[in-house]
Design a protein around this motif. Sequence first.
Motif, PDB file in Angstrom:
ATOM      1  N   VAL A   1     -10.332   0.456   5.051  1.00  0.00           N
ATOM      2  CA  VAL A   1      -9.255  -0.429   4.600  1.00  0.00           C
ATOM      3  C   VAL A   1      -9.782  -1.858   4.504  1.00  0.00           C
ATOM      4  CG1 VAL A   1      -7.095  -1.516   5.343  1.00  0.00           C
ATOM      5  CG2 VAL A   1      -7.313   0.981   5.372  1.00  0.00           C
TER       6      VAL A   1
ATOM      7  N   PRO B   1      -5.029  -1.927  -6.189  1.00  0.00           N
ATOM      8  CA  PRO B   1      -5.661  -2.094  -7.503  1.00  0.00           C
ATOM      9  C   PRO B   1      -5.117  -3.318  -8.260  1.00  0.00           C
ATOM     10  CG  PRO B   1      -4.265  -0.127  -7.426  1.00  0.00           C
ATOM     11  CD  PRO B   1      -4.344  -0.655  -6.048  1.00  0.00           C
TER      12      PRO B   1
ATOM     13  N   LEU C   1       1.681   4.012 -11.847  1.00  0.00           N
ATOM     14  CA  LEU C   1       2.483   4.028 -10.635  1.00  0.00           C
ATOM     15  C   LEU C   1       2.915   2.612 -10.258  1.00  0.00           C
ATOM     16  CD1 LEU C   1       3.068   6.610  -8.830  1.00  0.00           C
ATOM     17  CD2 LEU C   1       2.087   5.147  -7.075  1.00  0.00           C
TER      18      LEU C   1
ATOM     19  N   TYR D   1      -5.314  13.382 -12.643  1.00  0.00           N
ATOM     20  CA  TYR D   1      -6.280  13.196 -11.578  1.00  0.00           C
ATOM     21  C   TYR D   1      -6.131  14.378 -10.622  1.00  0.00           C
ATOM     22  CZ  TYR D   1      -8.365  10.326  -7.815  1.00  0.00           C
ATOM     23  OH  TYR D   1      -9.147   9.815  -6.834  1.00  0.00           O
TER      24      TYR D   1
ATOM     25  N   ILE E   1       0.221   9.185  -4.905  1.00  0.00           N
ATOM     26  CA  ILE E   1      -1.054   9.512  -5.558  1.00  0.00           C
ATOM     27  C   ILE E   1      -2.305   9.314  -4.714  1.00  0.00           C
ATOM     28  CG2 ILE E   1      -0.191   9.100  -7.876  1.00  0.00           C
ATOM     29  CD1 ILE E   1      -1.774   6.427  -7.785  1.00  0.00           C
TER      30      ILE E   1
ATOM     31  N   LEU F   1      -3.197  -8.804  -2.713  1.00  0.00           N
ATOM     32  CA  LEU F   1      -3.043  -9.432  -1.409  1.00  0.00           C
ATOM     33  C   LEU F   1      -3.397 -10.911  -1.527  1.00  0.00           C
ATOM     34  CD1 LEU F   1      -4.813  -6.780   0.878  1.00  0.00           C
ATOM     35  CD2 LEU F   1      -2.373  -7.044   0.446  1.00  0.00           C
TER      36      LEU F   1
ATOM     37  N   CYS G   1       0.803  -1.231   0.000  1.00  0.00           N
ATOM     38  CA  CYS G   1       0.000   0.000   0.000  1.00  0.00           C
ATOM     39  C   CYS G   1       0.835   1.281   0.000  1.00  0.00           C
ATOM     40  CB  CYS G   1      -0.931   0.063   1.215  1.00  0.00           C
ATOM     41  SG  CYS G   1      -1.664  -1.495   1.741  1.00  0.00           S
TER      42      CYS G   1
ATOM     43  N   CYS H   1       1.789   3.987  -2.800  1.00  0.00           N
ATOM     44  CA  CYS H   1       0.833   5.029  -3.199  1.00  0.00           C
ATOM     45  C   CYS H   1       0.307   5.807  -2.000  1.00  0.00           C
ATOM     46  CB  CYS H   1      -0.355   4.391  -3.916  1.00  0.00           C
ATOM     47  SG  CYS H   1       0.123   3.411  -5.337  1.00  0.00           S
ATOM     48  N   HIS H   2       0.139   5.120  -0.869  1.00  0.00           N
ATOM     49  CA  HIS H   2      -0.427   5.762   0.315  1.00  0.00           C
ATOM     50  C   HIS H   2       0.681   6.281   1.220  1.00  0.00           C
ATOM     51  CE1 HIS H   2      -4.703   4.721  -0.259  1.00  0.00           C
ATOM     52  NE2 HIS H   2      -4.218   3.674  -0.902  1.00  0.00           N
TER      53      HIS H   2
ATOM     54  N   HIS I   1      -1.932   9.564 -13.149  1.00  0.00           N
ATOM     55  CA  HIS I   1      -2.391   8.216 -12.832  1.00  0.00           C
ATOM     56  C   HIS I   1      -1.723   7.192 -13.724  1.00  0.00           C
ATOM     57  CE1 HIS I   1      -6.181   6.937 -10.545  1.00  0.00           C
ATOM     58  NE2 HIS I   1      -5.471   7.756  -9.804  1.00  0.00           N
TER      59      HIS I   1
HETATM   60  C1  HEC Z   1      -0.978   1.827  -7.034  1.00  0.00           C
HETATM   61  C2  HEC Z   1      -1.361   2.739  -6.016  1.00  0.00           C
HETATM   62  C3  HEC Z   1      -2.118   2.235  -4.829  1.00  0.00           C
HETATM   63  C4  HEC Z   1      -1.876   1.110  -4.057  1.00  0.00           C
HETATM   64  C5  HEC Z   1      -0.750   0.104  -4.222  1.00  0.00           C
HETATM   65  C6  HEC Z   1      -2.884   1.100  -3.035  1.00  0.00           C
HETATM   66  N1  HEC Z   1      -3.724   2.155  -3.187  1.00  0.00           N
HETATM   67 FE1  HEC Z   1      -5.382   2.575  -2.074  1.00  0.00          FE
HETATM   68  N2  HEC Z   1      -5.846   4.122  -3.302  1.00  0.00           N
HETATM   69  C7  HEC Z   1      -5.047   4.610  -4.316  1.00  0.00           C
HETATM   70  C8  HEC Z   1      -5.725   5.738  -4.945  1.00  0.00           C
HETATM   71  C9  HEC Z   1      -5.170   6.568  -6.089  1.00  0.00           C
HETATM   72  C10 HEC Z   1      -6.951   5.901  -4.292  1.00  0.00           C
HETATM   73  C11 HEC Z   1      -8.053   6.913  -4.620  1.00  0.00           C
HETATM   74  C12 HEC Z   1      -8.761   6.533  -5.907  1.00  0.00           C
HETATM   75  C13 HEC Z   1      -9.474   5.222  -5.836  1.00  0.00           C
HETATM   76  O1  HEC Z   1     -10.176   4.971  -4.838  1.00  0.00           O
HETATM   77  O2  HEC Z   1      -9.361   4.439  -6.784  1.00  0.00           O
HETATM   78  C14 HEC Z   1      -6.992   4.859  -3.272  1.00  0.00           C
HETATM   79  C15 HEC Z   1      -8.051   4.676  -2.400  1.00  0.00           C
HETATM   80  C16 HEC Z   1      -8.015   3.851  -1.265  1.00  0.00           C
HETATM   81  C17 HEC Z   1      -9.041   3.825  -0.237  1.00  0.00           C
HETATM   82  C18 HEC Z   1     -10.325   4.629  -0.261  1.00  0.00           C
HETATM   83  C19 HEC Z   1     -10.068   6.030   0.154  1.00  0.00           C
HETATM   84  C20 HEC Z   1     -11.306   6.863  -0.026  1.00  0.00           C
HETATM   85  O3  HEC Z   1     -11.266   8.008   0.429  1.00  0.00           O
HETATM   86  O4  HEC Z   1     -12.277   6.400  -0.616  1.00  0.00           O
HETATM   87  C21 HEC Z   1      -8.610   2.927   0.700  1.00  0.00           C
HETATM   88  C22 HEC Z   1      -9.317   2.559   1.993  1.00  0.00           C
HETATM   89  C23 HEC Z   1      -7.360   2.382   0.244  1.00  0.00           C
HETATM   90  N3  HEC Z   1      -7.023   2.965  -0.953  1.00  0.00           N
HETATM   91  C24 HEC Z   1      -6.620   1.430   0.906  1.00  0.00           C
HETATM   92  C25 HEC Z   1      -5.503   0.792   0.368  1.00  0.00           C
HETATM   93  C26 HEC Z   1      -4.835  -0.296   1.026  1.00  0.00           C
HETATM   94  C27 HEC Z   1      -5.203  -0.871   2.379  1.00  0.00           C
HETATM   95  C28 HEC Z   1      -3.824  -0.679   0.188  1.00  0.00           C
HETATM   96  C29 HEC Z   1      -2.853  -1.818   0.377  1.00  0.00           C
HETATM   97  C30 HEC Z   1      -3.389  -3.072   0.871  1.00  0.00           C
HETATM   98  C31 HEC Z   1      -3.862   0.195  -0.975  1.00  0.00           C
HETATM   99  N4  HEC Z   1      -4.898   1.072  -0.813  1.00  0.00           N
HETATM  100  C32 HEC Z   1      -2.981   0.126  -2.052  1.00  0.00           C
HETATM  101  C33 HEC Z   1      -3.833   4.086  -4.711  1.00  0.00           C
HETATM  102  C34 HEC Z   1      -3.286   2.889  -4.255  1.00  0.00           C
END
Ligand code: HEC
Length: 458
Positions: free
Chosen positions: A78, A89, A243, A271, A60, A107, A51, A54-55, A204
């Motif tokens: 989460v 994604p 990314l 984005y 992004i 995962l 995660c 990106c987070h 993006h």
């Molecule tokens: C490749 C980049 C990327 C990865 C890797 C990634 N995320 Fe994200 N995530 C994003 C982006 C960009 C958004 C906002 C756009 C979307 O929801 O598609 C997002 C949205 C989210 C949201 C919703 C936030 C909202 O406000 O709605 C959650 C919860 C989240 N991610 C959790 C995770 C968790 C937990 C992991 C790992 C297990 C993870 N993400 C891995 C890029 C990523």
Amino acid sequence: MLRPTWSRLMLGAGVVGLAGAAALRGGDREPPRHEAVTYSRDVAPIVRAKCEECHRPGSIAPMSLTSYDEVRKVARQVKAKVQSRTMPPWHMDKTVGIQSFKNDRSLTDAEIKTISDWVDGGMAAGDPKELPGPATWPDPTKWQLARDMKGEPDLVIKSKPYSLGARGQDKWWRPVVDVPITEPRWVRAIEVKPSFPMGRRVVHHVLTTLEQPEQGITGLAATAAHAEHGGPMSAGLFMEWALGKVGEVFNPDAGKLMLPGSKIRWEVHYYAVGQEVPNDEVELGIWFYPKGFTPKYRTILNFWNVAAGSELDIPPGQKTMTQNFVVLRAPARLENFQPHMHMRGKAMMMEAVYPDGRREVLSHVNNFQWNWHVNYIYSDNVAPVLPKGTTLVFTAWHDNTSQNPNNPDPEQWVGWGDRTVDEMAHAWVDVTYLEQADYDRIVAERKKTRAAATSSPP
Ligand code: HEC
């Protein structure tokens, strides 16, 4: 420590990612049975590996997930996102088709269980001594491939400046830029580099298509499609970036060919993140083979339409299915599968019907998310190697009902078009066409490997 990992294909494109899958399998272990799940020991390694790329600040995603407090604050979200497999994604059906990919960031079931158990079990922090060490991310201002290529790129091509507003819908920026070469050159490696820091947050994905005056090189449906639309002949997608991906390094006997007079057609998916980004530019770095060197194989990224124009007819409140067929006129190895649809896009499948009639699902993206352009890159030992005469069957499903959470309006009729509220359905597949002798050799080698695997004791 996180370091760029290198992988190369026997034929065609090798893909270099930041997230070395093998090195990052920290969270892959069985969830603990007796002790309570803790953030420090059990959850943090998963979040780090899957995660944080990106987070984290400057990347992004809308929020950072780099500490106990940050993760706890959004723990319910989460859990929901990982259970629905929308985050990270990776929207591939895990129950059918090829399952080994070079860039798999999904995962495991065990990891999803660990996160869910932690959220349900009270979100214990655990012992901070068990946290993974500090993360190291590569310097985003430098060319990541420069070290392996032993130098900076031979050619750098920039997209044209684009100013992104603070708010609004996603934007697609499609400038066309001339390639300043005066003789044909074979490409050894390609890297895409968004600007830093803001480009990293707002870009993006990037598609760069190589356009040059050639007949028949994309061979199959792509050529017909381009001719049909009256567009310039295309040598296919040059490089796709999102990314987590840095670039592509071709095997020593493969590459892409650039001709004098060629152009790069960019598609940069921006984005908005609540902050204006003026005059953003993305850079494309290209390393050439020495002049006069011709690699044996030419890798071509094909654009295969599943449906276009009037073939896409999606009535309000309906789910539809469309199909298209491509016959391979030479033996081929498929390197990846990347479906492209918009907001009503639900699923896309690629199947092979072999000349003997046998039918096999190669890949099925059953949880398609329109704002993610995930490119599923097959591992070397499983990338489909198909005989001449194989028919590829592409099937796309659109969901224009209220059950589709991405559907902005189930009352609307939807047809083909550029806007994300219109629809599309096509697949990007990187194809390396093989000589018959090479095809025979690869098939024989795989047979031998399989035989050895089944005859040895478990
Ligand atoms: C490749 C980049 C990327 C990865 C890797 C990634 N995320 Fe994200 N995530 C994003 C982006 C960009 C958004 C906002 C756009 C979307 O929801 O598609 C997002 C949205 C989210 C949201 C919703 C936030 C909202 O406000 O709605 C959650 C919860 C989240 N991610 C959790 C995770 C968790 C937990 C992991 C790992 C297990 C993870 N993400 C891995 C890029 C990523």
